[in-house]
Write a protein that holds these residues in place. Sequence first.
Motif, PDB file in Angstrom:
ATOM      1  N   THR A 111       0.859  -1.177   0.000  1.00  0.00           N
ATOM      2  CA  THR A 111       0.000   0.000   0.000  1.00  0.00           C
ATOM      3  C   THR A 111       0.902   1.236   0.000  1.00  0.00           C
ATOM      4  O   THR A 111       2.097   1.130  -0.288  1.00  0.00           O
ATOM      5  CB  THR A 111      -0.959  -0.021   1.208  1.00  0.00           C
ATOM      6  OG1 THR A 111      -1.843   1.092   1.139  1.00  0.00           O
ATOM      7  CG2 THR A 111      -0.202   0.010   2.525  1.00  0.00           C
ATOM      8  N   LYS A 112       0.350   2.391   0.339  1.00  0.00           N
ATOM      9  CA  LYS A 112       1.145   3.608   0.222  1.00  0.00           C
ATOM     10  C   LYS A 112       0.938   4.511   1.428  1.00  0.00           C
ATOM     11  O   LYS A 112      -0.065   4.440   2.131  1.00  0.00           O
ATOM     12  CB  LYS A 112       0.786   4.361  -1.057  1.00  0.00           C
ATOM     13  CG  LYS A 112      -0.683   4.783  -1.129  1.00  0.00           C
ATOM     14  CD  LYS A 112      -1.006   5.437  -2.452  1.00  0.00           C
ATOM     15  CE  LYS A 112      -2.484   5.838  -2.518  1.00  0.00           C
ATOM     16  NZ  LYS A 112      -2.845   6.462  -3.800  1.00  0.00           N
ATOM     17  N   GLU A 113       1.909   5.365   1.635  1.00  0.00           N
ATOM     18  CA  GLU A 113       1.865   6.394   2.680  1.00  0.00           C
ATOM     19  C   GLU A 113       1.710   7.751   1.997  1.00  0.00           C
ATOM     20  O   GLU A 113       2.689   8.416   1.670  1.00  0.00           O
ATOM     21  CB  GLU A 113       3.135   6.349   3.524  1.00  0.00           C
ATOM     22  CG  GLU A 113       3.214   7.391   4.619  1.00  0.00           C
ATOM     23  CD  GLU A 113       4.552   7.411   5.321  1.00  0.00           C
ATOM     24  OE1 GLU A 113       4.789   8.338   6.115  1.00  0.00           O
ATOM     25  OE2 GLU A 113       5.378   6.501   5.065  1.00  0.00           O
ATOM     26  N   ASN A 114       0.462   8.118   1.732  1.00  0.00           N
ATOM     27  CA  ASN A 114       0.123   9.407   1.135  1.00  0.00           C
ATOM     28  C   ASN A 114       0.478   9.514  -0.342  1.00  0.00           C
ATOM     29  O   ASN A 114      -0.104  10.317  -1.061  1.00  0.00           O
ATOM     30  CB  ASN A 114       0.803  10.562   1.906  1.00  0.00           C
ATOM     31  CG  ASN A 114       0.197  11.911   1.611  1.00  0.00           C
ATOM     32  OD1 ASN A 114      -0.993  12.013   1.335  1.00  0.00           O
ATOM     33  ND2 ASN A 114       1.011  12.947   1.643  1.00  0.00           N
ATOM     34  N   SER A 115       1.399   8.707  -0.840  1.00  0.00           N
ATOM     35  CA  SER A 115       1.818   8.796  -2.236  1.00  0.00           C
ATOM     36  C   SER A 115       2.361   7.445  -2.679  1.00  0.00           C
ATOM     37  O   SER A 115       2.937   6.705  -1.879  1.00  0.00           O
ATOM     38  CB  SER A 115       2.890   9.875  -2.412  1.00  0.00           C
ATOM     39  OG  SER A 115       3.476   9.812  -3.696  1.00  0.00           O
ATOM     40  N   LYS A 116       2.186   7.127  -3.979  1.00  0.00           N
ATOM     41  CA  LYS A 116       2.749   5.899  -4.504  1.00  0.00           C
ATOM     42  C   LYS A 116       4.270   5.901  -4.457  1.00  0.00           C
ATOM     43  O   LYS A 116       4.901   4.848  -4.543  1.00  0.00           O
ATOM     44  CB  LYS A 116       2.285   5.695  -5.944  1.00  0.00           C
ATOM     45  CG  LYS A 116       0.826   5.305  -6.084  1.00  0.00           C
ATOM     46  CD  LYS A 116       0.487   5.016  -7.526  1.00  0.00           C
ATOM     47  CE  LYS A 116      -0.977   4.577  -7.661  1.00  0.00           C
ATOM     48  NZ  LYS A 116      -1.333   4.279  -9.069  1.00  0.00           N
ATOM     49  N   LEU A 117       4.847   7.077  -4.314  1.00  0.00           N
ATOM     50  CA  LEU A 117       6.303   7.173  -4.217  1.00  0.00           C
ATOM     51  C   LEU A 117       6.803   6.811  -2.814  1.00  0.00           C
ATOM     52  O   LEU A 117       8.013   6.724  -2.606  1.00  0.00           O
ATOM     53  CB  LEU A 117       6.752   8.597  -4.574  1.00  0.00           C
ATOM     54  CG  LEU A 117       6.359   9.098  -5.969  1.00  0.00           C
ATOM     55  CD1 LEU A 117       6.895  10.507  -6.195  1.00  0.00           C
ATOM     56  CD2 LEU A 117       6.865   8.154  -7.046  1.00  0.00           C
ATOM     57  N   ASN A 156     -12.281  -4.010   3.205  1.00  0.00           N
ATOM     58  CA  ASN A 156     -12.872  -3.588   4.472  1.00  0.00           C
ATOM     59  C   ASN A 156     -12.065  -2.540   5.233  1.00  0.00           C
ATOM     60  O   ASN A 156     -12.578  -1.967   6.198  1.00  0.00           O
ATOM     61  CB  ASN A 156     -13.078  -4.808   5.385  1.00  0.00           C
ATOM     62  CG  ASN A 156     -14.123  -5.754   4.853  1.00  0.00           C
ATOM     63  OD1 ASN A 156     -15.313  -5.509   4.935  1.00  0.00           O
ATOM     64  ND2 ASN A 156     -13.671  -6.865   4.274  1.00  0.00           N
ATOM     65  N   VAL A 157     -10.837  -2.294   4.851  1.00  0.00           N
ATOM     66  CA  VAL A 157     -10.039  -1.223   5.452  1.00  0.00           C
ATOM     67  C   VAL A 157      -9.914  -0.135   4.394  1.00  0.00           C
ATOM     68  O   VAL A 157      -9.199  -0.301   3.397  1.00  0.00           O
ATOM     69  CB  VAL A 157      -8.658  -1.722   5.909  1.00  0.00           C
ATOM     70  CG1 VAL A 157      -7.849  -0.577   6.504  1.00  0.00           C
ATOM     71  CG2 VAL A 157      -8.816  -2.846   6.925  1.00  0.00           C
ATOM     72  N   ASN A 158     -10.621   0.964   4.583  1.00  0.00           N
ATOM     73  CA  ASN A 158     -10.798   1.971   3.543  1.00  0.00           C
ATOM     74  C   ASN A 158      -9.480   2.482   2.987  1.00  0.00           C
ATOM     75  O   ASN A 158      -9.361   2.714   1.782  1.00  0.00           O
ATOM     76  CB  ASN A 158     -11.627   3.133   4.103  1.00  0.00           C
ATOM     77  CG  ASN A 158     -12.079   4.089   3.030  1.00  0.00           C
ATOM     78  OD1 ASN A 158     -11.349   4.981   2.636  1.00  0.00           O
ATOM     79  ND2 ASN A 158     -13.295   3.882   2.546  1.00  0.00           N
ATOM     80  N   ARG A 159      -8.494   2.647   3.829  1.00  0.00           N
ATOM     81  CA  ARG A 159      -7.223   3.237   3.378  1.00  0.00           C
ATOM     82  C   ARG A 159      -6.379   2.251   2.565  1.00  0.00           C
ATOM     83  O   ARG A 159      -5.338   2.638   2.038  1.00  0.00           O
ATOM     84  CB  ARG A 159      -6.438   3.759   4.576  1.00  0.00           C
ATOM     85  CG  ARG A 159      -6.008   2.706   5.567  1.00  0.00           C
ATOM     86  CD  ARG A 159      -5.293   3.325   6.745  1.00  0.00           C
ATOM     87  NE  ARG A 159      -6.218   3.970   7.662  1.00  0.00           N
ATOM     88  CZ  ARG A 159      -5.868   4.951   8.505  1.00  0.00           C
ATOM     89  NH1 ARG A 159      -4.635   5.384   8.520  1.00  0.00           N
ATOM     90  NH2 ARG A 159      -6.747   5.471   9.326  1.00  0.00           N
ATOM     91  N   LEU A 160      -6.791   0.985   2.465  1.00  0.00           N
ATOM     92  CA  LEU A 160      -6.057   0.008   1.667  1.00  0.00           C
ATOM     93  C   LEU A 160      -6.637  -0.172   0.272  1.00  0.00           C
ATOM     94  O   LEU A 160      -6.036  -0.851  -0.553  1.00  0.00           O
ATOM     95  CB  LEU A 160      -6.038  -1.350   2.383  1.00  0.00           C
ATOM     96  CG  LEU A 160      -5.222  -1.443   3.664  1.00  0.00           C
ATOM     97  CD1 LEU A 160      -5.261  -2.867   4.213  1.00  0.00           C
ATOM     98  CD2 LEU A 160      -3.783  -1.005   3.443  1.00  0.00           C
TER      99      LEU A 160
END
Length: 294
Positions: free
Chosen positions: A123-129, A253-257
């Motif tokens: 997954t990502k932390e605010n950005s795919k970078l 089920n985990v929105n941020r994923l």
Amino acid sequence: MNKTCPNPSCAFPHFVIRDGHFRRKDDSKVIQRFRCKNCGTRFSNATFSEAYRQKKRRVNFPLLKLLASGNSLRRSALLLGIHRTTVERKLSFLGKKCRRLNQESLLKLKGRIHNIQIDDLITKENSKLKPLSVSICVDENRRRILAVEVSQIPAFGHLSRFALKKYGQRKDEHFEGLTRLFQTITPIVSSEVLVKSDEHQRYPGFVSAYLPKAKHLTFKSERGCVAGQGELKKVQFDPLFIVNHTCALLRANVNRLIRKTWCTTKDPKRLKDHLDVFVYFYNEVLLKMALTPL
């Protein structure tokens, strides 16, 4: 009555008596009060609760169900009629509590887990970078999620040079994440457990180091299909179906994923809290209600 005085300087902490009661405004429960006959400190049953001094205990479990069912923090706040900041604070509280409950639940299965599957979800932390790796271990027979760990990793593929230019060198913490994962599952699983995973180059070293008597089977990674957002595979038989299906459940089920979403993780610690909340809800509610196909 097995109450002790919360005053650390009290010479006789067990010398307490009942001292009336009160009705808590938040959830209308009658709470017993106590008084220490030695130092005069007054306290109650609520003093030793994890939710001590919380003003909105009623929303704790409804919020847990919303967060484990694909809702964002803002939408959960709207549905419950509370402020978004309250949801953020309660996420930290629920994550800490669910981690403890998950550990206690695992102790009941000690030595009875003989087949596990391990995989990593990206997954990502605010950005795919700025990618993150979510390491997952699942009990193949019971389908319980045994452990989940989050670690930051550097960008890879065609995005690596853009990430290096914009954010500089990013530390790879995947080794530390896998270390925490195996430290969690090693005391729980059988010494001769069967471990299944893909051909990730780091898995064999960790299996041989933490589970020297285990049998490790690796399988070639297959191309993902549209269903499950790439976690389910385009093959007739998938030997890693249990862990891949679990990853697909996390995506759903985990929105941020979710891959294409406005909701992204700003802090890896909050993602860990959110995952621990889902693990508790999945293991203790969904599996027991047989809502997941077995």
